[in-house]
Structures are given as C-alpha cells and as structure tokens.
Design a protein around this motif. Structure first.
Motif, short mmCIF file in Angstrom:
data_model
loop_
_atom_site.label_atom_id
_atom_site.label_comp_id
_atom_site.label_asym_id
_atom_site.label_seq_id
_atom_site.Cartn_x
_atom_site.Cartn_y
_atom_site.Cartn_z
N ALA A 25 0.85 -1.19 0.00
CA ALA A 25 0.00 0.00 0.00
C ALA A 25 0.89 1.24 0.00
CB ALA A 25 -0.91 0.00 1.22
N HIS A 26 0.62 2.14 -0.92
CA HIS A 26 1.31 3.43 -1.01
C HIS A 26 0.26 4.52 -0.80
CE1 HIS A 26 4.81 1.27 -2.52
NE2 HIS A 26 4.02 0.67 -3.40
N PRO A 27 0.66 5.77 -0.59
CA PRO A 27 -0.33 6.82 -0.30
C PRO A 27 -1.49 6.90 -1.31
CG PRO A 27 1.85 7.66 0.14
CD PRO A 27 2.03 6.29 -0.48
N GLY A 28 -1.23 6.81 -2.60
CA GLY A 28 -2.31 6.93 -3.57
C GLY A 28 -2.58 5.68 -4.38
N THR A 29 -1.78 4.63 -4.15
CA THR A 29 -1.90 3.43 -4.98
C THR A 29 -1.73 2.16 -4.16
OG1 THR A 29 0.46 3.40 -5.52
CG2 THR A 29 -0.99 4.58 -7.05
N ILE A 30 -2.18 1.07 -4.75
CA ILE A 30 -1.91 -0.28 -4.26
C ILE A 30 -1.01 -0.93 -5.31
CG2 ILE A 30 -2.89 -2.55 -3.73
CD1 ILE A 30 -3.71 -0.46 -1.71
N GLU A 31 0.09 -1.52 -4.87
CA GLU A 31 1.02 -2.19 -5.78
C GLU A 31 0.83 -3.69 -5.68
OE1 GLU A 31 5.84 -2.80 -6.38
OE2 GLU A 31 5.11 -1.27 -5.01
N VAL A 32 0.63 -4.32 -6.82
CA VAL A 32 0.57 -5.78 -6.92
C VAL A 32 1.80 -6.19 -7.72
CG1 VAL A 32 -0.74 -7.77 -7.75
CG2 VAL A 32 -1.96 -5.73 -6.94
N ALA A 33 2.66 -7.01 -7.13
CA ALA A 33 3.88 -7.45 -7.80
C ALA A 33 3.92 -8.98 -7.81
CB ALA A 33 5.12 -6.90 -7.11
N VAL A 34 4.17 -9.53 -8.98
CA VAL A 34 4.28 -10.98 -9.12
C VAL A 34 5.60 -11.29 -9.81
CG1 VAL A 34 3.29 -13.06 -10.12
CG2 VAL A 34 1.78 -11.30 -9.21
N GLU A 35 6.41 -12.10 -9.14
CA GLU A 35 7.70 -12.52 -9.68
C GLU A 35 7.61 -13.99 -10.09
OE1 GLU A 35 12.14 -13.34 -7.91
OE2 GLU A 35 11.08 -11.55 -7.22
N ASP A 36 8.13 -14.31 -11.27
CA ASP A 36 8.15 -15.70 -11.71
C ASP A 36 9.45 -15.98 -12.47
OD1 ASP A 36 7.80 -15.63 -14.71
OD2 ASP A 36 5.94 -14.63 -14.18
N PRO A 37 9.79 -17.26 -12.66
CA PRO A 37 11.07 -17.60 -13.28
C PRO A 37 11.09 -17.51 -14.81
CG PRO A 37 9.94 -19.60 -12.63
CD PRO A 37 9.11 -18.45 -12.14
N SER A 38 9.98 -17.20 -15.43
CA SER A 38 9.94 -17.15 -16.90
C SER A 38 10.45 -15.81 -17.41
CB SER A 38 8.51 -17.35 -17.40
OG SER A 38 8.44 -17.09 -18.79
N PRO A 39 11.34 -15.82 -18.40
CA PRO A 39 11.80 -14.56 -19.00
C PRO A 39 10.80 -13.98 -20.00
CG PRO A 39 12.91 -16.39 -20.04
CD PRO A 39 12.07 -16.97 -18.94
N GLN A 40 9.75 -14.74 -20.31
CA GLN A 40 8.76 -14.30 -21.31
C GLN A 40 8.01 -13.08 -20.80
OE1 GLN A 40 5.90 -17.29 -22.35
NE2 GLN A 40 5.03 -16.09 -24.00
N ILE A 41 8.09 -11.98 -21.57
CA ILE A 41 7.44 -10.72 -21.20
C ILE A 41 5.97 -10.78 -21.62
CG2 ILE A 41 7.45 -8.21 -21.59
CD1 ILE A 41 9.91 -9.26 -20.08
N PRO A 42 5.05 -10.36 -20.74
CA PRO A 42 3.64 -10.35 -21.13
C PRO A 42 3.42 -9.38 -22.29
CG PRO A 42 3.90 -9.79 -18.80
CD PRO A 42 5.25 -9.87 -19.39
N ARG A 43 2.50 -9.73 -23.15
CA ARG A 43 2.17 -8.84 -24.26
C ARG A 43 0.68 -8.94 -24.55
NH1 ARG A 43 2.17 -13.14 -27.22
NH2 ARG A 43 3.63 -14.20 -28.42
N CYS A 77 17.06 -14.41 -14.22
CA CYS A 77 16.56 -14.56 -15.59
C CYS A 77 15.04 -14.69 -15.69
CB CYS A 77 17.23 -15.73 -16.32
SG CYS A 77 19.00 -15.52 -16.48
N GLY A 78 14.34 -14.39 -14.62
CA GLY A 78 12.88 -14.35 -14.66
C GLY A 78 12.43 -12.90 -14.82
N LYS A 79 11.28 -12.59 -14.24
CA LYS A 79 10.77 -11.22 -14.31
C LYS A 79 9.87 -10.93 -13.12
CE LYS A 79 6.81 -12.55 -17.05
NZ LYS A 79 7.14 -13.95 -16.96
N THR A 80 9.69 -9.64 -12.86
CA THR A 80 8.69 -9.17 -11.91
C THR A 80 7.75 -8.25 -12.65
OG1 THR A 80 10.24 -9.31 -10.06
CG2 THR A 80 8.29 -7.94 -9.74
N VAL A 81 6.45 -8.51 -12.53
CA VAL A 81 5.44 -7.65 -13.10
C VAL A 81 4.83 -6.86 -11.95
CG1 VAL A 81 3.25 -7.55 -14.37
CG2 VAL A 81 4.94 -9.32 -14.92
#
Length: 87
Positions: A25-43, A77-81
């Motif tokens: 939780a931030h002052p004006g936003t909620i942050e949702v972060a998901v980390e996974d081992p796949s290097p594939q970028i969402p599109r 070599c994964g990513k965080t969204v």
C-alpha cells in the motif's frame, strides 16, 4: 485489485510454474507485484481465444484497470510484473 492479482498469478503459474506475490500500500496506490522464473514478457493479445479456452484477455484487462504496469527482469533470468492500482 483481486481480479488483477488473480490474472497476474494465473499467468505466472501458466508460464513459470512458481511465483511470489507481493502486495504493498502506497499513499495513492496499491502495488501488486508478481515474480516468476519465466523470462517471457507479457504482451497484449490481438485476438483472444474465446472458443478454445486458452485465454488472451488477462494482460489487456490488467493494463486497462491499472494506472501503470512495469515489467523488470530479475537477476535469476525471470521477471517481476508490477501493477499500480488506484487506492
């Protein structure tokens, strides 16, 4: 927020098999972060699969509901969204 988190976790499970979910939780936003081992970028998917059930709606919906989306590579070599939603 629940719908966005669910979509990100589902994508991580489908592509990477494992994930880490973080909510902040931030002052004006909620942050949702998901980390996974796949290097594939969402599109975005130009034509979601409405017949075969393979999806294609999630990333577009996540972007439509979010203020900002950020995808960063991880050292393993994964990513965080990260998605920022209005609070």
């Amino acid at each position: 927020m629940i719908l966005v988190a669910s979509e990100l976790v589902n994508n991580a499970l489908r592509r990477g098999g494992t994930y880490v979910l973080r909510l902040s939780a931030h002052p004006g936003t909620i942050e949702v972060a998901v980390e996974d081992p796949s290097p594939q970028i969402p599109r975005p998917c130009a034509s979601p699969d409405v017949v075969g059930g393979s999806g294609g709606f999630g990333w577009n919906m996540v972007n439509d509901l979010s203020l900002t989306t950020v995808v960063t590579p991880t050292p393993e070599c994964g990513k965080t969204v990260r998605v920022f939603l209005p609070r």
